[in-house]
Design an enzyme around this catalytic site. Structure first.
Site, PDB file in Angstrom:
ATOM      1  N   GLU A   5     -11.698  -2.990   7.261  1.00  0.00           N
ATOM      2  CA  GLU A   5     -11.041  -2.877   8.581  1.00  0.00           C
ATOM      3  C   GLU A   5      -9.533  -2.659   8.428  1.00  0.00           C
ATOM      4  OE1 GLU A   5     -11.870  -5.677   7.176  1.00  0.00           O
ATOM      5  OE2 GLU A   5     -10.518  -7.314   7.757  1.00  0.00           O
ATOM      6  N   CYS A  38     -14.872 -10.625   3.068  1.00  0.00           N
ATOM      7  CA  CYS A  38     -13.999 -11.662   2.501  1.00  0.00           C
ATOM      8  C   CYS A  38     -14.569 -13.050   2.789  1.00  0.00           C
ATOM      9  CB  CYS A  38     -12.585 -11.491   3.065  1.00  0.00           C
ATOM     10  SG  CYS A  38     -11.328 -12.309   2.068  1.00  0.00           S
ATOM     11  N   HIS A  91     -11.261  -5.480   2.366  1.00  0.00           N
ATOM     12  CA  HIS A  91     -11.178  -5.440   3.832  1.00  0.00           C
ATOM     13  C   HIS A  91     -11.211  -4.003   4.363  1.00  0.00           C
ATOM     14  CE1 HIS A  91     -10.177  -9.678   4.794  1.00  0.00           C
ATOM     15  NE2 HIS A  91      -9.643  -9.699   3.590  1.00  0.00           N
TER      16      HIS A  91
END
Ligand SMILES: Nc1ncnc2c1ncn2[C@@H]1O[C@H](COP(=O)(O)OP(=O)(O)O)[C@@H](O)[C@H]1O
Ligand SMILES: [Mg+2]
Lengths: 234, 82, 757, 82
Positions: free
Chosen positions: A205, A86, A203
């Protein structure tokens, strides 16, 4: 094996990346403050999401000049594995470690939601454990994630298989309808020619635990660990 | 010393904000609007300090290129007023 | 950095000047007796902000005392500090609070809402807590319909859309940038908010018990530090401003607008938490409304001490600021910190690290005075505790409004078209257009995303699961303030129960009109008492909140809106429950009665333009029993989905269940109510309370039904999940909807309004 | 016909972006930078059409006020080129 998560002023996914690496995958992970100047001893460097320097002027434009970025550039040029997520992706394009640029979503709105992504290439350390054409559900959360580059660059990215992820629909079909932000060719993530620097808007994660709705992000971390010769702890 | 920098998106880069504003302007009594492009305008004030040196202008261009604009997507224009 | 303070010849203090500061003649007399002399101009300004409703609650304090604020889990009581703190076990606590930014948002929606978010976040980390999520409760005038003969959208609707769009992007801007997820909230649209939108923002933070920070200036001789953004002429007298009606000329009130810098606040947040982890801090207080003034005199009065500050040392953004301007400035992202003597360097190092302005501006002393100097010149000297705590208290006159008249008959409608119309109403329609703009996933906590009855958040550091919701049906409150407030608490608790949570505590935001109008003040009192009854019924203390009065536009006062923010705890990840239907074949039960109350219903409002009747009554004993039964079923692992009936009644609830899951995969249902003897409109759209629709897998159906019956909760098997249509049958009639079509109507309604020119 | 609109934050209004950029410029070899203020620059192209009418300028000012700028926190400047 040791990983570093760079902390710029305004980074806000640093703790999430740290959690994923250390708690989900058991990778010893340090925060590295942007005023540091060395990255020696790290096998993986993550530029996390957030709003570095408030994203004022342009996303990632000011972060690019943080003291640590010199070390990040050297690290990358020496073949170290570097991933920008990002805002991290935006920093990478601003610092020319990756080609192109990320501009305002065509809707002009910030968009936060789960998105299906199609794996475009697996001949790289970041998706080696995935199947080409596989659909991954991973959240996006950005206001300026529309990837753009000139024709020549795009051609080159495609012919070199540097486009790693594309926005698609649930069945893996790539079309303008499945393009959330107006990215050229639905591009969600690319790597450099040397295949050691990966930038993506989604993302991973945020997609490493059932409780968060998807575990499709794990394959990216597992691929990285695998390419470093580490068996993923999870 | 004052520097004025205008940064505009390259013609080749799509400018969704410009498009949206064009629509709005058209609905605002100007159906004749052909195009709207939106960029940034920056006013930089520098103290008139010897140290700035003669190469100030050249160095300001560098700042425009490296920092204030992104050549991949933008063009800039620099005016200096001493 | 601009340092010098400009000391102009103060304007003479005439009755006009006093009036302009919103200070009554009696209040002025009170000021003189406190000072034992005439105040100077700066002091007058200081009193005017401290004694505004916003800071002093002079009109509402007597009412607020009616809230239950104690309980075994209360670690810090409401009012004691910036926010109350509640024990969640294992040495962990939560601090949470709701705050309004109605008037600033009416003038500049984007910045007004953004700075509101910034303010509530500061309130939370001032307590030593790490903010982990936000909610927001929004109210605007209508954004749909109303096109004139030329097919043009009415200007007021255009304006409402602009306000709504601006507020949402302002909240997104601040919350997304600072990295605190906005995971839930509510949005309503109603004529009464025309020109005076309500923007209530909520923040929750977590902390260890021993980390609770205090806002007291303790320790004589301790240095006072100013940290964070420089002081500019922002929002001059904003607090006083928020306590005045919105008039045409207040739109000209330019300075009332402050610009927020979420980036600065992110640095401030990290720096303050880092500092609080050391033992260098004796007291800490954010500079919110009334900035430097409020923080200095409140810390002093809490500490039973005095504070002396030197304005020359205050970091300033603009040159030539006067003491008046500096003391009343509402520049954002600033904090006041009382540092333990000898630990100054720790503070300097940390704020250097984060590149934040910091300055030692004063000292704690023992004379109980708030003394403000510009160099050696004393520009203000006021007994701190009197300034902070001795604001006049008013017992306003009340005049009851007429009780609502019962409805004689319920107008009929085409049921199938009617439900579609209801689902398309922006107040009921999907709020995806809103929460999609909010980063609700950062911090890896949102295990139930926006779109269910409550937001559910995993607090990893504490190993806890929290559920949170915000609710208030102001139409009910307009018709019957007391009952409406009771319902708000009941619905919040019900939303938590539907997600598998047990309510912990409540924060509230009281949004009302001008308190000098007796019928407005009556509404306030009724609502407060209604909320209190509700909180007592569910054994939840009020941890704090906010009062926003003078919510009036030229058209009159807004509907009374006592917004309830409720937080609950979910024992076990296995108990987390969402509202949408899951699998074909699952059996649908209604817990609670069929109901019949149509007063104040969305059916009447949306389909017949009538805001009238007696709103639904809530029986707390029944309501609580329902929640306990629901939680019992959930704990036994029997419940696959649970959704309460609120606006739009049973029909809307069932429809939402079919379409609120994965957008691409709507699921149908066959529902049969058998013979009810009720008028179809009443059966499907009544908004009686204490009702929840749940689904249970077929092989658990009997067990679930038996358990509910055994617990004495009305339970009725009404159908099964499956197919592509929602089919409802009752008293011999059948209605049918294609769920994909309903999803389209419900899912894109707000987006359509907002994309229309 | 071309209209050029510059929109700047009002003097007394905080310009966080300007502050951030000032720091960056200072670190970029210009410690002398006193202040940076950042606004928008818009280029509006209109077809030269009778219908635009003589009151075009007045109406463009309206557009600037209602649409292109936020009078509460910004000032604008309009230049017209026929
Ligand atoms: N302003 C908002 N911000 C974030 N989420 C919102 C907002 N408004 C509504 N939502 C979400 O949309 C869903 C439906 O809201 P609402 O209709 O108020 O639910 P209920 O009627 O059960 O209280 C909830 O999950 C709520 O959190
Ligand atoms: Mg509900």
């Amino acid at each position: 094996m040791k990983a570093a998560v760079i902390r710029f002023p305004g980074s806000n996914c640093d703790q999430d990346c740290h959690y994923a690496l250390q708690n989900v995958f058991g990778v010893p992970t340090d925060y590295v403050w942007h005023k540091e100047t060395s990255l020696s001893g790290y096998d993986l460097v993550v530029l996390p999401g957030g709003f570095s320097y408030g994203d004022y002027l342009r996303c990632g434009a000011i972060a690019r000049f943080s003291p640590i970025m010199k070390a990040v550039t050297d690290y990358a040029q020496n073949g170290g594995l570097l991933i920008g997520i990002c805002n991290g992706f935006q920093v990478l394009t601003e610092s020319r470690l990756l080609p192109g640029a990320l501009v305002r979503n065509r809707s002009l709105h910030f968009i936060c939601e789960n998105r299906p992504l199609r794996v475009e290439a697996v001949n790289n350390p970041f998706l080696s454990q995935a199947l080409s054409g596989q659909v991954l559900n991973i959240p996006i959360a950005h206001g300026e994630g529309s990837y753009t580059a000139d024709e020549a660059t795009l051609k080159e990215l495609i012919s070199n298989q540097q486009v790693l992820l594309r926005y698609c629909d649930a069945n893996g079909f790539v079309s303008d309808a499945s393009n959330p932000n107006g990215s050229a060719d639905n591009i969600a993530g690319i790597c450099n020619a040397a295949r050691n620097v990966f930038g993506l808007m989604p993302h991973p994660e945020r997609a490493c635990e059932k409780a968060l709705g998807s575990t499709d992000g794990k394959v990216i971390f597992e691929s990285i660990l695998n390419s470093l010769g580490v068996r993923a702890a999870a | 010393m004052k520097a004025r920098v205008t940064v505009m998106p390259k013609k080749s880069v799509l400018d969704p904000q410009g498009v949206a504003v064009r629509e709005a302007v058209a609905h605002h009594g100007f159906p004749q609007v052909k195009s709207v492009r939106i960029g940034k305008f920056m006013e930089i004030e520098l103290s008139d300090d010897e140290a700035i040196g003669a190469d100030a202008e050249a160095r300001l261009h560098e700042v425009c290129r490296d920092l204030l604009s992104n050549p991949v997507i933008e063009d800039y224009e620099l005016q200096i007023e001493r | 950095m601009n340092t010098a303070v400009y000391l102009p010849k103060d304007p003479e203090i005439t009755p006009e000047v006093i009036a302009k500061h919103g200070i009554t003649p009696d209040e002025y007399e009170r000021i003189k007796s406190i000072l034992g002399r005439e105040p100077n101009f700066t002091e007058l300004g200081i009193f005017s902000v401290m004694w505004s409703e916003h800071c002093s609650y002079k009109n509402s304090k007597p009412e607020l005392r009616k809230f239950p604020t104690t309980g075994p889990t209360v670690l810090v009581k409401a009012g004691e500090e910036n926010a109350g703190v509640i024990d969640i076990g294992d040495g962990w606590g939560v601090a949470f609070k709701m705050e309004s930014h109605n008037h600033p948002s009416a003038i500049e929606p984007f910045q007004g809402a953004a700075t509101g978010v910034g303010g509530i976040i500061r309130d939370i980390f001032t307590m030593g807590a790490r903010p982990v999520f936000n909610l927001n409760s929004l109210r605007f005038g209508p954004i749909s319909g109303k096109t004139d003969e030329k097919g043009e959208v009415a200007p007021n609707v255009k304006h409402n859309r602009r306000l709504f769009g601006g507020v949402v992007s302002g909240i997104a801007h601040y919350g997304n940038c600072i990295g605190i997820p906005t995971i839930g909230g509510e949005v309503y649209f109603d004529e009464s908010y025309e020109g005076n939108p309500l923007v209530n923002v909520f923040c929750l933070g977590v902390l260890k018990h021993e980390q609770i920070a205090r806002g007291a200036a303790s320790g004589i001789g301790n240095p006072v530090f100013y940290v964070g953004a420089e002081t500019g002429r922002d929002g001059l007298a904003g607090a006083a401003f928020a306590s005045r009606e919105l008039t045409e000329e207040s739109k000209q009130d330019r300075p009332a607008v402050q610009v927020g810098d979420p980036f600065k606040e992110k640095l401030l947040l990290e720096a303050c938490l880092e500092l609080l982890a050391t033992d260098a801090v004796a007291g800490i207080q954010d500079m919110g409304a009334a900035g430097l003034t409020c923080s200095t005199c409140e810390t002093a009065s809490r500490g039973g001490t005095g504070v002396e500050i030197d304005l020359e040392k205050v970091p300033k953004r603009e040159a030539g600021m006067t003491p008046y301007e500096i003391m009343l400035s509402e520049s954002q992202e600033r904090m006041l910190i009382i540092v333990k003597k000898g630990k100054e360097q720790i503070v300097r190092d940390i704020f250097e690290k984060w590149d934040l302005p910091h300055a030692e501006v004063g000292v704690v002393n023992d004379d109980g005075m708030m003394r403000v100097k510009a160099g050696d010149v004393v520009v203000a000297e006021i007994p701190a505790s009197k300034l902070a705590d001795d604001a006049p208290i008013y017992h306003r006159e009340v005049a009851p409004r007429p009780a609502p008249t019962p409805l004689s008959c319920i107008p009929a409608t085409d049921i199938e078209a009617g439900l579609e119309k209801l689902l398309a109403d922006p107040s009921i329609a999907s709020k995806q257009w809103v929460y999609r703009q909010y980063d609700h996933m950062v911090r890896l906590g949102a295990t139930v995303l926006p779109g269910s009855d409550s937001a559910v958040f995993i607090v990893r550091e504490a190993g806890k699961i929290l559920a949170a919701t915000s609710d208030c049906n102001s139409t009910y409150c307009a018709l019957d303030p007391r009952e409406g407030a009771r319902v708000a608490v009941a619905e919040a608790a019900r939303n938590l129960a539907c997600s598998g949570a047990v309510p912990l505590a409540v924060t509230d935001n009281l949004n009302f009109g001008n308190p000098h109008k007796p019928d407005n003040f009556w509404q306030l009192r009724e609502c407060v008492e209604g909320l209190a009854e509700g909180c007592n019924a569910f054994d939840v203390p009020v941890t704090g909140g906010n009062v926003s009065l003078y919510n009036e536009s030229p058209a009159g006062a807004v509907d009374p809106t006592p917004t309830v923010g409720m937080v609950g705890l979910i024992e076990d990840p296995k108990h987390v429950t969402t509202s949408h239907f899951k699998d074909s074949g699952d059996v649908i039960f209604l817990l609670g009665d069929l109901g019949s109350e149509m007063g104040g219903s969305h059916y009447l409002k949306v389909l017949h333009g009538r805001k009238e009747g007696v709103p639904p009554k809530v029986d707390f004993v029944q309501e609580r029993a329902l929640h306990d039964t629901l939680r019992a079923l959930i704990k036994m692992g029997l419940v696959k989905s649970a959704h309460d009936c609120s606006e739009g009644g049973l029909a809307a609830a069932l429809a939402e269940n079919c379409i609120s899951g994965d957008k691409a995969k709507t699921v149908g249902a066959k529902v049969d109510f058998g013979v009810t003897g009720l008028q179809a409109e009443v059966l499907l759209f009544n908004e009686s309370q204490s009702r929840v629709v749940i689904t249970v897998s077929a092989n658990n159906a009997a067990a679930a039904e038996a358990l509910a019956q055994w617990r004495g909760t009305p339970v009725r098997r009404i159908g099964t999940v499956g197919g592509s249509d929602l089919r409802i049958e009752a008293d011999g009639s059948v209605w049918n909807w294609n769920t994909a079509a309903l999803q389209g109507v419900w899912g894109s309604s707000i987006a359509n309004c907002m994309s229309a020119q």
